[in-house]
Enzyme design. Structure first.
Site, PDB file in Angstrom:
ATOM      1  N   LYS A  30     -32.828  28.612  75.132  1.00  0.00           N
ATOM      2  CA  LYS A  30     -31.923  28.937  74.045  1.00  0.00           C
ATOM      3  C   LYS A  30     -31.036  27.506  73.834  1.00  0.00           C
ATOM      4  CE  LYS A  30     -31.844  33.886  74.834  1.00  0.00           C
ATOM      5  NZ  LYS A  30     -32.794  34.384  73.666  1.00  0.00           N
ATOM      6  N   CYS A  39     -33.183  43.763  71.656  1.00  0.00           N
ATOM      7  CA  CYS A  39     -33.219  44.102  73.364  1.00  0.00           C
ATOM      8  C   CYS A  39     -31.683  44.773  73.374  1.00  0.00           C
ATOM      9  CB  CYS A  39     -33.448  42.769  74.122  1.00  0.00           C
ATOM     10  SG  CYS A  39     -35.079  42.429  74.198  1.00  0.00           S
ATOM     11  N   HIS A  82     -27.228  42.852  76.142  1.00  0.00           N
ATOM     12  CA  HIS A  82     -28.826  42.495  76.254  1.00  0.00           C
ATOM     13  C   HIS A  82     -29.291  43.613  77.249  1.00  0.00           C
ATOM     14  CE1 HIS A  82     -32.444  40.620  76.569  1.00  0.00           C
ATOM     15  NE2 HIS A  82     -32.538  39.884  75.417  1.00  0.00           N
ATOM     16  N   GLN A 124     -26.009  33.370  74.887  1.00  0.00           N
ATOM     17  CA  GLN A 124     -25.492  32.992  73.627  1.00  0.00           C
ATOM     18  C   GLN A 124     -24.276  31.926  73.461  1.00  0.00           C
ATOM     19  OE1 GLN A 124     -27.778  33.356  71.276  1.00  0.00           O
ATOM     20  NE2 GLN A 124     -29.172  34.998  72.422  1.00  0.00           N
ATOM     21  N   ASP A 164     -22.985  36.777  81.383  1.00  0.00           N
ATOM     22  CA  ASP A 164     -24.423  36.363  80.539  1.00  0.00           C
ATOM     23  C   ASP A 164     -24.011  35.293  79.574  1.00  0.00           C
ATOM     24  OD1 ASP A 164     -26.530  35.888  79.124  1.00  0.00           O
ATOM     25  OD2 ASP A 164     -26.948  37.899  78.508  1.00  0.00           O
TER      26      ASP A 164
END
Length: 406
Positions: free
Chosen positions: A226, A364, A123, A203, A200
């Site tokens: 999220k 993104c 991202h 997700q 990261d």
């Protein structure tokens, strides 16, 4: 343990019962932001109605209640991730978290010619901060490439790690392809080569059990909205030795012990990195989200979403002219695709008229779109509250659009 009642769980989300353009809402955009269960909405409402005060600044009852609830949320998140609360900085989300690592940890350590490895599937939030600091210190960005299926090339990565790279920025789960990267294995390889790792987890954390302590990374970032929590929330975990060696990223209230004109004594981590009044209500809501998800059980959530992914992959694979992007053997419930004869934005716009909320665009992730040679894709991202019937509605909607555009 009894199996979750997914129909009853779906009813916990008020927004899922509304209509859009006169059609029942089919929400397939959880990778963008998750919907909120009533428990989260009520927790935020209760704070503002009954406990609203600033944290760590007042000795009155409201101030004490607010501080206890805020720090309680930190404790819930720490247990959820299997980390120590004092190693978890609360912030507005992954974007701020990665910028904190970039400017406070990486920039003082990098020199001209040093290499920052960034995977092709990142991202922008895990690309642009590294570009900005590279411009300031003379470091350079090197891409970690992937296969057409969306899998990291481990052999090529090994060569890059051994060639003297300083830092690796990697997503746990791709927001476009759904690829679940083997972060534990990759972090071990990086550590053997003296390469720092920034993961990261935006997700990953909402969709599967994540034991951060076992991953072997140096930094792990995540975003609260999220995770069924409010917007403007998230966190950054780091090894204690990093927190202790890093200078503050932002200055202001709460991150200090004493301020004089000839110098300031900073607070201990994590508070040293939490300048100003935080999103108190938001984090209380995020704590409620963690309670809610823990009540269902992350293993059960992962199993449910895996079943939905199998069903949706099978159904979409039968659609004439539809191409899926991201076919890794280990992936989350994210399906990016294009349909022959329909631009991604047109398809998403027309599906919206059928009540189907689905993302279209570059997500993104421009470098990933460039890799596949496309300007955009459609993305259906599923969560545990979705149903097979909603997948069928998506497939029927695509068929209707194809007939319209024929």
């Amino acid at each position: 343990m009894s199996k979750p009642d997914w129909t009853a769980i779906r009813a916990d989300f008020p927004l899922l019962s509304r209509q859009v353009h006169g059609k029942p809402l089919v929400y397939l955009d959880s990778a963008n932001t998750a919907q909120k269960p009533a428990a989260v909405i009520e927790a935020v409402d209760d704070f503002y109605r009954r406990h609203n005060a600033n944290v760590s600044r007042a000795v009155h009852a409201l101030g004490t209640e607010a501080t206890e609830a805020y720090e309680g949320a930190r404790g819930k998140l720490a247990r959820f991730l299997n980390v120590q609360p004092d190693d978890l900085v609360l912030c507005s989300g992954t974007t701020l978290a990665i910028n904190l690592v970039a400017y406070s940890f990486a920039l003082p350590r990098l020199q001209r010619g040093d290499v920052i490895l960034v995977s092709r599937m990142e991202h922008h939030a895990n690309i642009v901060p590294w570009q900005l600091i590279a411009q300031r210190c003379g470091a350079r960005i090197e891409a970690v490439e992937i296969s057409p299926e969306g899998v990291i090339d481990i052999e090529a990565l090994d060569r890059q790690l051994a060639a003297g790279a300083k830092l690796l920025a990697l997503t746990h789960v791709s927001n476009v392809l759904g690829t679940i990267n083997p972060v534990r294995e990759i972090c071990a390889r990086a550590r053997r080569n003296g390469v720092f790792t920034v993961i990261d987890g935006s997700q990953a954390v909402p969709h599967q059990p994540v034991d951060v302590a076992s991953l072997g990374c140096d930094f792990y970032a995540f975003t609260g909205h999220k995770l069924c929590g409010p917007t403007g929330t998230g966190g950054l975990w780091a090894r204690r030795e990093h927190w202790q060696s890093m200078p503050p990223f932002l200055g202001g209230g709460e991150m200090i012990k004493e301020v004089r004109f000839d110098g300031t004594v900073f607070n201990d981590p994590p508070h040293k990195f939490e300048a100003g009044t935080p999103n108190i209500a938001g984090f209380i809501g995020l704590g409620a989200a963690v309670d809610y998800l823990s009540g269902i059980g992350m293993p059960a959530i992962a199993e449910r979403e895996a079943a939905l992914l199998r069903y949706a992959t099978g159904k979409l694979s039968e659609v004439p002219g539809l191409k899926l992007f991201g076919t890794a053997p280990d992936k989350a419930a994210i399906l990016s695709f294009l349909v022959e004869g329909a631009h991604a934005h047109d398809l998403a716009t027309l599906l919206d008229l059928e009540g189907i909320a689905m993302r279209s665009g570059h997500h993104c992730a421009h470098p990933l779109m460039q890799f596949y040679g496309v300007p955009a894709t459609c993305r259906a991202s599923l969560a545990f509250w979705n149903t097979e019937a909603e997948v069928d509605a998506l497939v029927a909607g695509i068929a209707k659009v194809r007939r319209m555009l024929a």
